[in-house]
Design a protein around this motif. Structure first.
Motif, short mmCIF file in Angstrom:
data_model
loop_
_atom_site.label_atom_id
_atom_site.label_comp_id
_atom_site.label_asym_id
_atom_site.label_seq_id
_atom_site.Cartn_x
_atom_site.Cartn_y
_atom_site.Cartn_z
N SER C 320 14.01 7.46 1.05
CA SER C 320 12.68 7.72 0.50
C SER C 320 12.07 8.93 1.20
N PRO C 321 11.41 9.83 0.45
CA PRO C 321 10.82 11.01 1.08
C PRO C 321 9.71 10.59 2.03
N ALA C 322 9.58 11.30 3.11
CA ALA C 322 8.56 10.92 4.07
C ALA C 322 7.95 12.14 4.71
N THR C 323 6.73 12.43 4.32
CA THR C 323 5.98 13.52 4.94
C THR C 323 4.58 13.01 5.20
N THR C 324 3.89 13.67 6.06
CA THR C 324 2.49 13.31 6.27
C THR C 324 1.70 13.85 5.08
N GLY C 325 0.47 13.29 4.96
CA GLY C 325 -0.37 13.73 3.85
C GLY C 325 -0.45 12.65 2.78
N PRO C 326 -0.87 13.00 1.58
CA PRO C 326 -1.05 12.01 0.51
C PRO C 326 0.31 11.40 0.13
N PHE C 327 0.29 10.12 -0.18
CA PHE C 327 1.52 9.38 -0.48
C PHE C 327 1.21 8.43 -1.62
N ARG C 328 1.83 8.72 -2.81
CA ARG C 328 1.60 7.85 -3.97
C ARG C 328 2.53 6.65 -3.87
N ALA C 329 1.99 5.45 -4.11
CA ALA C 329 2.79 4.25 -3.94
C ALA C 329 2.39 3.17 -4.92
N ALA C 330 3.34 2.24 -5.10
CA ALA C 330 3.05 1.05 -5.91
C ALA C 330 3.41 -0.17 -5.07
N LEU C 331 2.99 -1.35 -5.54
CA LEU C 331 3.30 -2.58 -4.84
C LEU C 331 4.36 -3.35 -5.59
N LYS C 332 5.25 -4.03 -4.83
CA LYS C 332 6.22 -4.90 -5.48
C LYS C 332 5.47 -6.08 -6.08
N PRO C 333 6.05 -6.68 -7.12
CA PRO C 333 5.36 -7.83 -7.72
C PRO C 333 5.21 -8.96 -6.71
N GLY C 334 4.08 -9.60 -6.74
CA GLY C 334 3.84 -10.75 -5.85
C GLY C 334 3.71 -10.36 -4.40
N ALA C 335 3.40 -9.08 -4.17
CA ALA C 335 3.35 -8.61 -2.79
C ALA C 335 2.08 -9.03 -2.08
N VAL C 336 1.06 -9.30 -2.83
CA VAL C 336 -0.25 -9.46 -2.20
C VAL C 336 -0.54 -10.92 -1.86
N SER C 337 -0.92 -11.12 -0.59
CA SER C 337 -1.45 -12.42 -0.18
C SER C 337 -2.94 -12.28 0.01
N LEU C 338 -3.69 -13.31 -0.42
CA LEU C 338 -5.14 -13.25 -0.23
C LEU C 338 -5.57 -14.32 0.76
N PHE C 339 -6.47 -13.93 1.67
CA PHE C 339 -6.96 -14.87 2.67
C PHE C 339 -8.47 -14.89 2.64
N ASP C 340 -9.03 -16.06 2.93
CA ASP C 340 -10.47 -16.17 3.03
C ASP C 340 -10.96 -15.21 4.12
N ALA C 341 -11.95 -14.39 3.78
CA ALA C 341 -12.41 -13.38 4.73
C ALA C 341 -13.05 -14.01 5.95
N GLY C 342 -13.59 -15.23 5.79
CA GLY C 342 -14.25 -15.88 6.92
C GLY C 342 -13.28 -16.68 7.77
N THR C 343 -12.54 -17.62 7.15
CA THR C 343 -11.72 -18.55 7.92
C THR C 343 -10.31 -18.03 8.14
N GLY C 344 -9.87 -17.06 7.39
CA GLY C 344 -8.52 -16.56 7.50
C GLY C 344 -7.50 -17.45 6.82
N GLU C 345 -7.93 -18.51 6.13
CA GLU C 345 -6.99 -19.39 5.43
C GLU C 345 -6.48 -18.72 4.17
N ARG C 346 -5.24 -19.06 3.81
CA ARG C 346 -4.65 -18.51 2.61
C ARG C 346 -5.38 -19.09 1.39
#
Lengths: 287, 293, 347
Positions: C320-346
């Motif tokens: 994968s190309p790697a330089t400093t500066g702007p980097f366009r990216a996408a996320l793999k499916p199901g990559a995101v986990s969400l947690f309660d901002a207060g308690t940290g619970e999933r």
């Protein structure tokens, strides 16, 4: 052809000069003592220490070891030498025995009143025997222990130096060792004999040397509790030595100095031969 | 106590028993006894005693002989302590520095540790002998007519000299071991940072030796006050007369020879208080002392 | 059926500090369980309670069907490997291994046979008559293992056994221990602060923090669906990126970037977790990162930068190309986990 001549730096020369001067300062006075033991008393009385070596070593040694003063006729050098060994070894042994057991209890057991016991024991480090010498004498007198080996030795043991030393050492042994031993099914008695004593061998040896020298060199306490000549140690007998130099027509320098020499020889030899243990034991106690 | 200590009720008690018995009989009992007798006046022939409150102490404080001994003890202690410490430090620094013969020097400088104080006193008697003592003769070269046992100052000088001689080895051992425990990397860093050897000593070595030095300071004060008894007794040949003496020696002379038990006990109590003060000071300093590890 | 059962096991010290909050779990026979967490999280205390080296304040502990709460360590049928090995320095390897058996009054010939068996298993035959000081770190480690296995215990306990070894030896011993455990089939509890050890060795991981169990699960489960932000940030190197986000209109957003369209959460602030390797380079991707530093690791690269002003790391392959500066990216499916901002619970 070139030869590399090591440049001798001035500072190195000065360092060695200072060390040699210090060494001479330590040795020369004792060498004078030794030299005087080889000379006839008459010459010693007239000229004191000199560079010549005489032939009186054997007779002076025989006088020192086998001739007795006083009424009883039993305080020969041999007798005093034996008493010194009894004091040195008895004191060292007693101190280590009492100290190791107490330190083991303090370090390795959960006890009620543990801190009370700790303070009762370690307060004794604060007051040397010398400051309580008279009341100690009275106690020994009341217990009928004057002029006995017990009376000579046990009161000297009544401080916690060895206990403190072993406590420090035991605390430096990794905790996991006792934990592993417990999992291996070793109880307190087995742990003590199988693990702790073998691990402490060097420390016990070091402590023995230090305590032996300390006991051997005791002066004030033996002076007070032993009045019978058969109980005198060599160091206690020094008083007699100085009196030999005062009373007689011709002061017995040869014999007196020979006795002084015999008094320092065993502890000095032990300290020199077991130097590394001795130094280790001495400096560890600082921690 | 270790985290995972053994639990047993009777075993630790048994282990502590010898220690506790010995110190109860030969430490606490005498100490309490001394405390008590210091408030009583004993009959010299052992018949009865009278409570006299603090009068043993007040008569001590007003006694000229006692204050003379006290002042002498102070001077004696200071000179012996600093004398033996500085000589030992000098020798230790040099012994730590030289490469050749380091072991031999160490042995030569430490063995006097094992010489009993009264034997050191006997050696002192030879060195300062009135008719042919080598040091006496040496001083005579400078016109100093050294008179051991007669002249107050000369006698004090001999006591101090012998006491220092006897104490240098133990200080030397501790200083040398303290020096050797300074990490090599620290020395090397100092070598790079500071060109002058003297500067390195005062900036790096000396502060790192401070804990050892402090420990030795206390040890030496205790030595000078108590353990020099044998030196003093032999140098004085057991005849104090008008000669200098330390407080411990006075306790012995007054109590054992003079049979003044109350006064001597009061002196013991004063010494106990002094030692306690010294120890408290030591503990407080240790608490504050910096650990460099 | 379970082999070790903890029921509301708790440790409170005399000074009132609660080192282990009530903990309950069960371990099945032959299972390899790893207790992992930062130092001071209570994992060692828990292990020491199981070993009997620490008193149990509350709850019950059963090993092989017996309640052992008040039994001596020696009577619990366990063996333990210590961090510093705790070998008896004055005994030979042979005596070290046999000491526990000797205390059990087992006949000498039986001890000799068992020691021989253990030493063959651990390749210690040549060292049996040496003292621990004559052994290398790895060999000492093996002796400690030998001391444990010779007893045929119902349970092995390991207290950070590899932390005194260098990295290379650690990897090797990790495999050896795991293989040995498989072969012997002895139930094991292993304490470590190293999440790599936990991931690679465990059948099940117990993550602890501040005296509390954060999550119990198989390594993959712990890694992919961390129960709390603590677990998310503790497991994995580099750890999961945790970003402050918002739920609005059913979508999860970090700054202006939408990272998840069908967020199963109520509107409001949320913590967004994304594993560094779940971010992939994509010239048409929805996210634009600003890369500040590239770490070249040979097989792959780590990019460190920001997304909407928040720090994050990206793990990309060596192609994968790697330089400093702007980097366009996408996320793999199901990559995101969400947690309660207060308690940290999933969520």
């Amino acid at each position: 052809m070139t030869t590399h001549k090591r440049r001798l730096r001035l500072s190195t020369v000065v360092d060695h000069a200072i060390l040699i001067a210090g060494s001479l300062l330590m040795i020369v006075p004792v060498l004078m003592l030794v030299q005087m033991t080889s000379m006839p008393d008459l010459i010693n009385m007239k000229t004191g220490p000199s560079l010549s070596i005489g032939d009186q070593w054997v007779p002076n040694f025989e006088k020192a070891m086998f001739q007795a003063d006083g009424f009883s006729g039993i305080n020969t050098g041999t007798r005093m030498l034996m008493n010194s060994f009894i004091l040195g070894i008895g004191f060292a042994f007693g101190k280590i025995f009492v100290g190791m057991l107490a330190a083991y209890a303090i370090v390795y057991f959960r006890m009620r009143y543990a801190s009370l016991a700790f303070w009762i024991i370690f307060t004794t480090l604060l007051l040397p025997l010398e400051v309580r010498i008279l009341p100690s004498y009275e106690v020994v007198q009341r217990l009928g222990m004057l002029n006995t080996y017990q009376g000579l030795i046990i009161p000297l043991i009544a401080s916690a130096t060895a206990t403190f030393f072993f406590r420090q050492y035991f605390r430096s042994i990794p905790e996991e060792l006792v934990e592993a031993a417990r999992i291996d099914g070793a109880g307190p008695v087995r742990f003590f004999f199988d693990i702790l004593i073998p691990l402490s061998r060097t420390m016990i040896a070091a402590m023995f040397i230090i305590m032996f020298v300390y006991g051997w060199n005791q002066y004030l306490w033996p002076t007070m509790v032993t009045t019978e000549e058969g109980m005198f140690t060599l160091v206690r007998g020094i008083k007699q030595i100085t009196q030999m130099l005062e009373g007689n027509q011709i002061p017995e320098y040869g014999r007196a100095n020979m006795l002084a020499l015999i008094a320092i020889l065993p502890p000095v030899m032990i300290v020199i031969f077991f130097q590394s243990w001795f130094v280790k034991g001495l400096t560890e106690s600082d921690k | 106590m270790k985290r995972a200590g053994f639990t047993s009720a009777w075993l630790p008690a048994m282990l502590l028993l010898p220690q506790l018995a010995v110190i109860a009989i030969f430490f606490y009992w005498p100490a309490a006894h001394a405390l008590r007798s210091s408030f009583y006046l004993q009959d010299p022939f052992g018949f009865g005693e009278t409570f006299v409150g603090l009068s043993n102490f007040t008569s001590l404080l007003t006694s000229a002989a006692y204050s003379r001994a006290a002042w002498f003890t102070v001077f004696f202690t200071l000179i012996v302590t600093f004398g033996s410490l500085s000589i030992a430090l000098l020798l230790a620094v040099k012994a730590d520095k030289v490469i050749r013969g380091a072991k031999t020097y160490r042995t030569l400088l430490m063995w006097v540790y094992a010489v009993a104080p009264p034997v050191a006193g006997v050696i002192g008697l030879i060195m300062f002998n009135q008719s042919w003592g080598p040091l006496k003769e040496f001083f005579a070269l400078f016109g100093w007519d050294f008179k051991l046992g007669v002249n107050y100052f000369d006698t004090a000088f001999a006591m101090i000299a012998v006491s220092i001689w006897k104490q240098v080895p133990v200080n030397f051992i501790f200083f040398l071991s303290g020096l050797q425990s300074i990490p090599k990397s620290v020395r090397e860093a100092a070598l790079i940072d500071n060109r002058s050897a003297t500067g390195r000593f005062w900036d790096i070595t000396f502060p790192l030796l401070a804990p050892t030095g402090f420990f030795l300071l206390i040890t030496n004060i205790t030595y000078a006050m108590f353990d020099t008894f044998g030196v003093i007794d032999t140098v004085l040949k057991g005849q104090p007369g008008n000669n200098p003496m330390t407080l411990v020696y006075k306790v012995y002379v007054d109590g054992f020879r003079g049979n003044d038990l109350g006064g001597s006990s009061a002196q013991s109590v004063v010494l106990m208080v002094l030692v306690l003060a010294l120890t408290v000071f030591q503990f407080r300093m240790i608490e504050r002392r910096i650990h460099y590890t | 059926m379970s082999h070790v059962t903890l029921t509301a096991l708790r440790k409170v010290y005399a000074n009132g500090f609660e080192a282990v909050k009530p903990a309950s779990y069960a371990i099945t026979p032959g299972e390899f369980v790893v207790l992992v967490g930062p130092s001071g999280c209570g994992k060692s205390t828990m292990l020491r309670m199981i070993a009997g080296l620490e008193d149990i304040s509350d709850g019950t502990l059963e090993i092989a069907g017996r309640v052992v709460n008040t039994l001596d360590p020696a009577d619990r049928d366990i063996a333990m490997v210590f961090q510093n090995y705790a070998l008896y320095p004055h005994m030979t390897v042979r005596k070290n291994i046999g000491y526990g058996l000797q205390n059990r009054k087992i006949p000498k010939d039986v001890i000799a046979a068992k020691v021989a068996e253990a030493s063959a298993l651990l390749n210690l035959d040549d060292y049996l008559d040496r003292k621990p000081s004559q052994l290398s770190g790895g060999q000492r480690q093996r002796v400690a293992m030998g001391r444990a296995i010779v007893r045929d215990p119902a349970l092995f306990l390991f207290d950070e056994p590899l932390s005194n070894l260098d990295a290379k030896l650690r990897n090797q011993m990790r495999i050896e221990i795991k293989a040995l455990q498989r072969r012997l089939g002895v139930t094991s509890i292993y304490v470590t602060h190293d999440q790599v050890e936990a991931m690679t060795m465990a059948d099940r991981i117990i993550v602890m923090n501040a005296g509390r169990i954060e999550q119990i699960g198989a390594p993959a489960e712990i890694y992919h669906t961390p129960a709390t932000t603590f677990v998310a940030s503790f497991m994995g190197a580099p750890p999961m990126n945790l970003l402050d986000g918002q739920i609005a209109g059913g979508a999860a957003r970090v700054g202006d970037h939408t990272v998840m369209t069908d967020a199963p959460a109520a509107p409001g602030p949320v913590t967004v977790g994304i594993r560094p390797e779940d971010i992939v380079a994509d010239p048409n991707g929805p996210l634009t990162l600003d890369i500040a530093i590239v770490e070249e690791l040979g097989a792959h690269r780590l990019l460190h930068g920001t997304l909407a002003g928040q720090q994050l790391s990206v793990h990309v392959g060596k192609d994968s190309p790697a330089t400093t500066g702007p980097f366009r990216a996408a996320l793999k499916p199901g990559a995101v986990s969400l947690f309660d901002a207060g308690t940290g619970e999933r969520l």
